[in-house]
Design an enzyme around this catalytic site. Structure first.
Site, short mmCIF file in Angstrom:
data_model
loop_
_atom_site.label_atom_id
_atom_site.label_comp_id
_atom_site.label_asym_id
_atom_site.label_seq_id
_atom_site.Cartn_x
_atom_site.Cartn_y
_atom_site.Cartn_z
N ASN A 13 10.08 -7.94 3.28
CA ASN A 13 9.60 -9.03 2.44
C ASN A 13 9.47 -10.27 3.32
O ASN A 13 10.47 -10.91 3.65
CB ASN A 13 10.60 -9.26 1.29
CG ASN A 13 10.27 -10.49 0.47
OD1 ASN A 13 9.16 -11.04 0.57
ND2 ASN A 13 11.22 -10.92 -0.34
N TRP A 14 8.24 -10.60 3.69
CA TRP A 14 8.04 -11.73 4.62
C TRP A 14 8.24 -13.08 3.94
O TRP A 14 8.32 -14.10 4.62
CB TRP A 14 6.63 -11.69 5.20
CG TRP A 14 6.36 -10.53 6.09
CD1 TRP A 14 7.21 -9.52 6.44
CD2 TRP A 14 5.12 -10.27 6.79
NE1 TRP A 14 6.58 -8.66 7.30
CE2 TRP A 14 5.30 -9.09 7.52
CE3 TRP A 14 3.89 -10.92 6.84
CZ2 TRP A 14 4.29 -8.54 8.31
CZ3 TRP A 14 2.89 -10.39 7.63
CH2 TRP A 14 3.09 -9.20 8.36
N LYS A 15 8.25 -13.12 2.62
CA LYS A 15 8.32 -14.39 1.88
C LYS A 15 7.19 -15.30 2.37
O LYS A 15 6.12 -14.79 2.69
CB LYS A 15 9.71 -15.02 2.04
CG LYS A 15 10.82 -14.01 1.73
CD LYS A 15 12.18 -14.59 1.59
CE LYS A 15 13.18 -13.48 1.28
NZ LYS A 15 14.51 -13.95 1.03
N HIS A 105 11.65 -10.91 -7.84
CA HIS A 105 12.53 -11.33 -6.75
C HIS A 105 13.36 -12.53 -7.22
O HIS A 105 12.88 -13.36 -8.00
CB HIS A 105 11.71 -11.70 -5.51
CG HIS A 105 12.58 -11.91 -4.31
ND1 HIS A 105 13.23 -13.10 -4.08
CD2 HIS A 105 12.95 -11.07 -3.31
CE1 HIS A 105 13.96 -12.97 -2.97
NE2 HIS A 105 13.80 -11.76 -2.49
N GLU A 107 14.06 -15.21 -5.91
CA GLU A 107 13.45 -16.53 -5.67
C GLU A 107 12.39 -16.84 -6.72
O GLU A 107 12.17 -18.01 -7.06
CB GLU A 107 12.88 -16.57 -4.24
CG GLU A 107 14.01 -16.66 -3.22
CD GLU A 107 13.74 -16.00 -1.89
OE1 GLU A 107 12.56 -15.76 -1.55
OE2 GLU A 107 14.72 -15.72 -1.16
N GLU A 175 19.48 -6.52 -5.16
CA GLU A 175 19.67 -7.62 -4.22
C GLU A 175 20.64 -8.64 -4.80
O GLU A 175 20.23 -9.52 -5.58
CB GLU A 175 18.34 -8.31 -3.93
CG GLU A 175 17.30 -7.41 -3.30
CD GLU A 175 16.29 -8.22 -2.51
OE1 GLU A 175 16.17 -7.97 -1.31
OE2 GLU A 175 15.65 -9.12 -3.07
N GLY A 181 19.85 -13.91 2.44
CA GLY A 181 19.73 -14.99 3.43
C GLY A 181 21.05 -15.62 3.82
O GLY A 181 21.06 -16.66 4.48
N SER A 221 20.69 -9.62 3.45
CA SER A 221 21.27 -9.67 4.80
C SER A 221 21.35 -8.31 5.47
O SER A 221 22.31 -8.03 6.20
CB SER A 221 22.64 -10.37 4.78
OG SER A 221 22.48 -11.71 4.32
N GLY A 242 14.58 -9.20 4.24
CA GLY A 242 13.91 -10.51 4.31
C GLY A 242 13.87 -11.01 5.75
O GLY A 242 13.01 -10.62 6.53
N GLY A 243 14.83 -11.86 6.10
CA GLY A 243 14.86 -12.51 7.42
C GLY A 243 14.62 -11.55 8.58
O GLY A 243 13.78 -11.83 9.46
#
Ligand code: PGA
Length: 263
Positions: A13-15, A105, A107, A175, A181, A221, A242-243
């Protein structure tokens, strides 16, 4: 529950990162890196979720060079077309050969006020357009304290799956919000406990066969150093990253977790 093999899915997930030019370079290098390492994409599926403005470029690259990487959108409108400024229809994603779309998600829930009912409507939209929704659920640190680890994600999933079409594929992503994150992943045992409860919800809403076939991912994470532990768990079938999905070598290494199981 019937024994079936579920193909693990490692999803990035590049966001809101990487523009369309960067996305081309990234997907190209990712495919080369994994192919050089003789990664079997049939064995462990790899998908990326770029921003909407990158999707046409990624599609052109993947189709043109016949790359084995799959891709999808990070969100979808509950509506099919019309006066919904800023929204993206599932029809448009399907027209760009997206296989997947992330829905719900944390966010989106947090910054865009998406409710479980909104997410159910998006699951329904995804299925109307032949997309596989990656339905995200997870508890906040407060929820964890008040209700324990499974109650909130279980309740979220029960509502979200109300929008699912029977017989259509769903992917679930557990998640925990506190793990996203933060560098503080859940333990594999905690994650397994919740993923097992989520599989029971899939069984309750969509039936035993669907539950046995549905892939449940852990996210929060995830990195190369902890992926193998999650993948050893019976009800964890992959990861939503993610990251670490923005770091080429790290993400490739996560996808190749089978090479470091046991380390
Ligand atoms: P993270 O994000 O891997 O950076 O924790 C996961 C996600 O939000 O999907």
């Amino acid at each position: 529950m019937a024994a079936v093999t579920r193909t693990p899915l490692i999803a990035g997930n590049w966001k809101m990162n990487l523009d369309h030019l960067q996305s081309i370079a990234f997907v190209q290098k990712l495919s080369w890196t994994l192919s050089d390492a003789r990664h079997d994409f049939g064995d462990v599926e790899v998908a990326v979720f770029p921003p909407f403005t990158d999707l046409r470029s990624v599609q052109t690259l993947v189709n043109g060079d016949d790359l084995p990487v799959r891709f999808g959108g990070q969100d979808v409108s509950a509506h099919d077309e019309g006066a919904y400024t800023g929204e993206i229809s599932g029809a448009f994603l399907a027209a760009l050969d997206c296989r997947y779309v992330i829905v719900g998600h944390s966010e989106r829930r947090q910054y865009h006020g998406e409710s479980d009912e909104d997410i159910a409507a998006k699951v329904s939209a995804a299925h109307r357009h032949g997309l596989v929704p990656v339905v995200c659920v997870g508890e906040t640190a407060e929820d964890l304290e008040q209700h324990g680890p499974s109650a909130v994600p279980v309740a979220q999933l029960r509502v979200a799956l109300g929008g699912a079409r029977k017989g259509s594929e769903v992917v679930v992503a557990y998640e925990p919000v506190w793990a996203i994150g933060s560098g503080q992943a859940a333990t594999s045992e905690q994650a397994q406990q919740v993923c097992q409860a989520l599989r029971a919800v899939v069984a309750e809403v969509l039936g035993d066969e669907a539950a046995a076939a549905t892939r449940i991912l852990y996210g929060g994470s995830v990195k190369a150093a902890n992926i193998a532990g999650f993948m050893r768990e019976a009800d964890i079938d992959g990861a939503l990253v993610g990251g670490a999905s923005l770091q080429l070598e790290e993400f490739a290494s996560i996808a190749r977790y089978q090479k470091h199981v046991g380390t």
